[in-house]
Design a protein around this motif. Structure first.
Motif, PDB file in Angstrom:
ATOM      1  N   ARG A 111       0.809  -1.218   0.000  1.00  0.00           N
ATOM      2  CA  ARG A 111       0.000   0.000   0.000  1.00  0.00           C
ATOM      3  C   ARG A 111       0.845   1.271   0.000  1.00  0.00           C
ATOM      4  O   ARG A 111       0.379   2.331  -0.419  1.00  0.00           O
ATOM      5  N   VAL A 112       2.080   1.191   0.490  1.00  0.00           N
ATOM      6  CA  VAL A 112       2.990   2.344   0.481  1.00  0.00           C
ATOM      7  C   VAL A 112       4.356   1.850   0.002  1.00  0.00           C
ATOM      8  O   VAL A 112       4.663   0.660   0.103  1.00  0.00           O
ATOM      9  N   PRO A 113       5.191   2.735  -0.533  1.00  0.00           N
ATOM     10  CA  PRO A 113       6.490   2.297  -1.063  1.00  0.00           C
ATOM     11  C   PRO A 113       7.344   1.501  -0.084  1.00  0.00           C
ATOM     12  O   PRO A 113       8.094   0.617  -0.499  1.00  0.00           O
ATOM     13  N   GLU A 114       7.211   1.811   1.200  1.00  0.00           N
ATOM     14  CA  GLU A 114       7.989   1.070   2.192  1.00  0.00           C
ATOM     15  C   GLU A 114       7.662  -0.426   2.172  1.00  0.00           C
ATOM     16  O   GLU A 114       8.471  -1.260   2.586  1.00  0.00           O
ATOM     17  N   ASP A 115       6.470  -0.752   1.674  1.00  0.00           N
ATOM     18  CA  ASP A 115       6.067  -2.153   1.624  1.00  0.00           C
ATOM     19  C   ASP A 115       6.877  -2.965   0.626  1.00  0.00           C
ATOM     20  O   ASP A 115       6.825  -4.207   0.646  1.00  0.00           O
ATOM     21  N   LEU A 116       7.626  -2.294  -0.235  1.00  0.00           N
ATOM     22  CA  LEU A 116       8.490  -3.027  -1.163  1.00  0.00           C
ATOM     23  C   LEU A 116       9.509  -3.880  -0.416  1.00  0.00           C
ATOM     24  O   LEU A 116      10.014  -4.873  -0.943  1.00  0.00           O
ATOM     25  N   GLU A 117       9.794  -3.479   0.823  1.00  0.00           N
ATOM     26  CA  GLU A 117      10.743  -4.245   1.638  1.00  0.00           C
ATOM     27  C   GLU A 117      10.212  -5.643   1.957  1.00  0.00           C
ATOM     28  O   GLU A 117      10.978  -6.535   2.322  1.00  0.00           O
ATOM     29  N   LYS A 118       8.899  -5.828   1.833  1.00  0.00           N
ATOM     30  CA  LYS A 118       8.303  -7.138   2.108  1.00  0.00           C
ATOM     31  C   LYS A 118       8.641  -8.155   1.025  1.00  0.00           C
ATOM     32  O   LYS A 118       8.550  -9.364   1.254  1.00  0.00           O
ATOM     33  N   LEU A 119       9.002  -7.675  -0.158  1.00  0.00           N
ATOM     34  CA  LEU A 119       9.246  -8.569  -1.291  1.00  0.00           C
ATOM     35  C   LEU A 119      10.642  -9.165  -1.238  1.00  0.00           C
ATOM     36  O   LEU A 119      11.590  -8.510  -0.792  1.00  0.00           O
ATOM     37  N   SER A 120      10.759 -10.381  -1.720  1.00  0.00           N
ATOM     38  CA  SER A 120      12.070 -11.020  -1.798  1.00  0.00           C
ATOM     39  C   SER A 120      12.961 -10.235  -2.753  1.00  0.00           C
ATOM     40  O   SER A 120      12.521  -9.836  -3.840  1.00  0.00           O
ATOM     41  N   LYS A 121      14.206 -10.022  -2.344  1.00  0.00           N
ATOM     42  CA  LYS A 121      15.138  -9.236  -3.158  1.00  0.00           C
ATOM     43  C   LYS A 121      15.614 -10.019  -4.391  1.00  0.00           C
ATOM     44  O   LYS A 121      15.573  -9.529  -5.507  1.00  0.00           O
ATOM     45  N   ASP A 122      16.059 -11.220  -4.192  1.00  0.00           N
ATOM     46  CA  ASP A 122      16.554 -12.062  -5.283  1.00  0.00           C
ATOM     47  C   ASP A 122      15.699 -13.318  -5.338  1.00  0.00           C
ATOM     48  O   ASP A 122      15.856 -14.221  -4.507  1.00  0.00           O
ATOM     49  N   VAL A 123      14.809 -13.351  -6.313  1.00  0.00           N
ATOM     50  CA  VAL A 123      13.874 -14.468  -6.423  1.00  0.00           C
ATOM     51  C   VAL A 123      14.529 -15.613  -7.191  1.00  0.00           C
ATOM     52  O   VAL A 123      14.959 -15.440  -8.333  1.00  0.00           O
ATOM     53  N   ASN A 124      14.610 -16.762  -6.561  1.00  0.00           N
ATOM     54  CA  ASN A 124      15.106 -17.963  -7.220  1.00  0.00           C
ATOM     55  C   ASN A 124      13.915 -18.617  -7.916  1.00  0.00           C
ATOM     56  O   ASN A 124      13.174 -19.403  -7.314  1.00  0.00           O
ATOM     57  N   VAL A 125      13.736 -18.282  -9.190  1.00  0.00           N
ATOM     58  CA  VAL A 125      12.556 -18.729  -9.934  1.00  0.00           C
ATOM     59  C   VAL A 125      12.503 -20.252 -10.017  1.00  0.00           C
ATOM     60  O   VAL A 125      11.433 -20.858  -9.851  1.00  0.00           O
ATOM     61  N   LEU A 126      13.646 -20.878 -10.261  1.00  0.00           N
ATOM     62  CA  LEU A 126      13.667 -22.337 -10.378  1.00  0.00           C
ATOM     63  C   LEU A 126      13.214 -23.015  -9.086  1.00  0.00           C
ATOM     64  O   LEU A 126      12.537 -24.035  -9.113  1.00  0.00           O
ATOM     65  N   LYS A 127      13.570 -22.403  -7.966  1.00  0.00           N
ATOM     66  CA  LYS A 127      13.176 -22.976  -6.677  1.00  0.00           C
ATOM     67  C   LYS A 127      11.723 -22.641  -6.337  1.00  0.00           C
ATOM     68  O   LYS A 127      10.933 -23.529  -5.993  1.00  0.00           O
ATOM     69  N   GLU A 128      11.370 -21.371  -6.442  1.00  0.00           N
ATOM     70  CA  GLU A 128      10.047 -20.933  -5.999  1.00  0.00           C
ATOM     71  C   GLU A 128       8.917 -21.469  -6.874  1.00  0.00           C
ATOM     72  O   GLU A 128       7.800 -21.668  -6.392  1.00  0.00           O
ATOM     73  N   LEU A 129       9.191 -21.659  -8.151  1.00  0.00           N
ATOM     74  CA  LEU A 129       8.149 -22.112  -9.082  1.00  0.00           C
ATOM     75  C   LEU A 129       8.481 -23.471  -9.680  1.00  0.00           C
ATOM     76  O   LEU A 129       8.033 -23.808 -10.778  1.00  0.00           O
ATOM     77  N   ASP A 130       9.238 -24.239  -8.935  1.00  0.00           N
ATOM     78  CA  ASP A 130       9.644 -25.572  -9.374  1.00  0.00           C
ATOM     79  C   ASP A 130       8.444 -26.426  -9.782  1.00  0.00           C
ATOM     80  O   ASP A 130       8.477 -27.159 -10.771  1.00  0.00           O
ATOM     81  N   TRP A 131       7.355 -26.329  -9.011  1.00  0.00           N
ATOM     82  CA  TRP A 131       6.155 -27.118  -9.297  1.00  0.00           C
ATOM     83  C   TRP A 131       5.577 -26.790 -10.670  1.00  0.00           C
ATOM     84  O   TRP A 131       5.039 -27.679 -11.348  1.00  0.00           O
TER      85      TRP A 131
END
Length: 361
Positions: free
Chosen positions: A108-128
């Motif tokens: 809801r505010v720019p500070e919330d960007l901190e909630k997101l993962s910085k480096d997304v490991n796509v192969l791991k996170e979306l392996d399924w």
């Protein structure tokens, strides 16, 4: 790279490349889903995302329309959802029955960007997702090509900020006009994940890709050029070299679908995608004239036509195919958006049969 059975029907791939074809190929957005009784039998009481993450079940649902309308559909599209990218970035998304997606903690505010993962490991996170694609490609046995997809950055940004669907887009628009710098930061982060997700879908077995800019029409022409188009272009330009890095030798056709963005057709034709999918607000003949053979067009029957009589469906199909110049070149038949849960599969069968009959003339 996994070895797969040889492809027996490459009609949609040839059409996507701009080749002349014997008839226009066809598939339907959301062709695997709630309007088919066998979908409910297989899904049972499982949560929607639980269903997506089970490779065996997701592959079965993906292939259901290919079996149900045997010989009438020219592509399968993997059973998944565009919101798996926000999930991979660390957000919790629930699919509420008869309500739709809900984010438990939207941005809801720019500070919330901190909630997101910085480096997304796509192969791991979306392996399924990749396991589902590989299994489905094998089980299809080359009957039709398998399509992969993702949500476009602006559309995913809307969901991540609004926390679900919206009518006013209050919070997403607040970001655009109050926090444009942070909006671009978020769009870039989504773009990076989306591009890698698409690339790994191809490695897993996807033979064609579609990018869904479902909320494109909520942007005016200038804002579309600032907040949507540059990121769509990034995906189309960065994906081919990334695929080469990953050892993919064949060219993978890509389709962009920006619903409601009628004013952007010229830009979309020059955005680096081989295909541009149209919603039902476009006049086919006008779109053909503007595109002038630069891309293959896809669409664009109003899904609501399926609530009409068979005679009405036939009449609308005739007008659509005629509008797209007969469909033997630069054209893929589809709806202008997805199926509805309430549709009669037999009406869709009639639609597909008529597309075959009229398209082959």
């Amino acid at each position: 790279m996994t070895e797969f059975p040889p492809l027996k029907n490459d009609l949609i791939l040839r059409a996507a490349r701009g080749e002349k074809v014997e008839r226009p190929p066809m598939w339907i957005m959301r062709q695997a889903g709630r309007y088919l009784p066998e979908y409910h039998e297989v899904k049972g009481g499982r949560d929607f995302f639980e269903t997506c993450r089970d490779a065996e079940i997701a592959s079965e649902i993906t292939i259901q329309p290919i079996d149900h309308f045997d010989g009438l559909i020219d592509a399968a599209i993997i059973f998944s959802d565009i919101l798996v990218i926000p999930q991979a970035m660390g957000m919790d998304v629930q699919m509420i029955d008869k309500v739709g997606p809900r984010f438990t903690d939207p941005l809801r505010v720019p500070e919330d960007l901190e909630k997101l993962s910085k480096d997304v490991n796509v192969l791991k996170e979306l392996d399924w997702a990749f396991k589902s694609i590989t299994l489905t490609r094998k089980k299809l046995e080359g009957r039709v090509p398998l399509l992969g997809f993702c949500g476009a950055p602006w559309t995913l940004m809307v969901y991540m900020i609004e926390g679900g669907g919206s009518k006013m887009f209050r919070f997403a628009k607040e970001w655009l006009f109050k926090y444009p710098k942070q909006s671009h930061e978020l769009l870039q982060r989504i773009t990076d994940v989306a591009m890698e997700f698409l690339a790994q879908q191809v490695v897993a077995g996807a033979q064609m890709l579609q990018v869904f800019e479902s909320w494109g029409g909520e942007l005016g022409p200038d804002d579309f050029k600032e907040f949507s188009l540059p990121y769509l272009r990034q995906i189309s330009s960065k994906l081919p070299p990334r695929l080469k890095e990953l050892g993919v030798k064949e060219d993978i056709p890509m389709t962009v679908f920006a619903k409601g963005s009628w004013y952007a057709l010229e830009d979309l034709c020059e955005s680096g995608y081989q295909c541009v999918s149209l919603d039902w607000s476009y006049d086919p003949a006008a779109a053909v004239e503007l595109s002038n053979g630069r891309v293959t067009l896809q669409g664009n029957l109003d899904p609501g036509v399926m609530y009409g009589s068979e005679e009405t469906i036939t009449k609308k199909v005739e007008a659509m195919i005629k509008g797209f110049g007969g469909g033997k070149e630069h054209y893929i038949i589809n709806f202008g958006h997805g199926t509805h849960p309430f549709m009669d599969p037999e009406k869709i069968r009639h639609f597909l049969k008529e597309c075959h009959r009229i398209g082959a003339q």
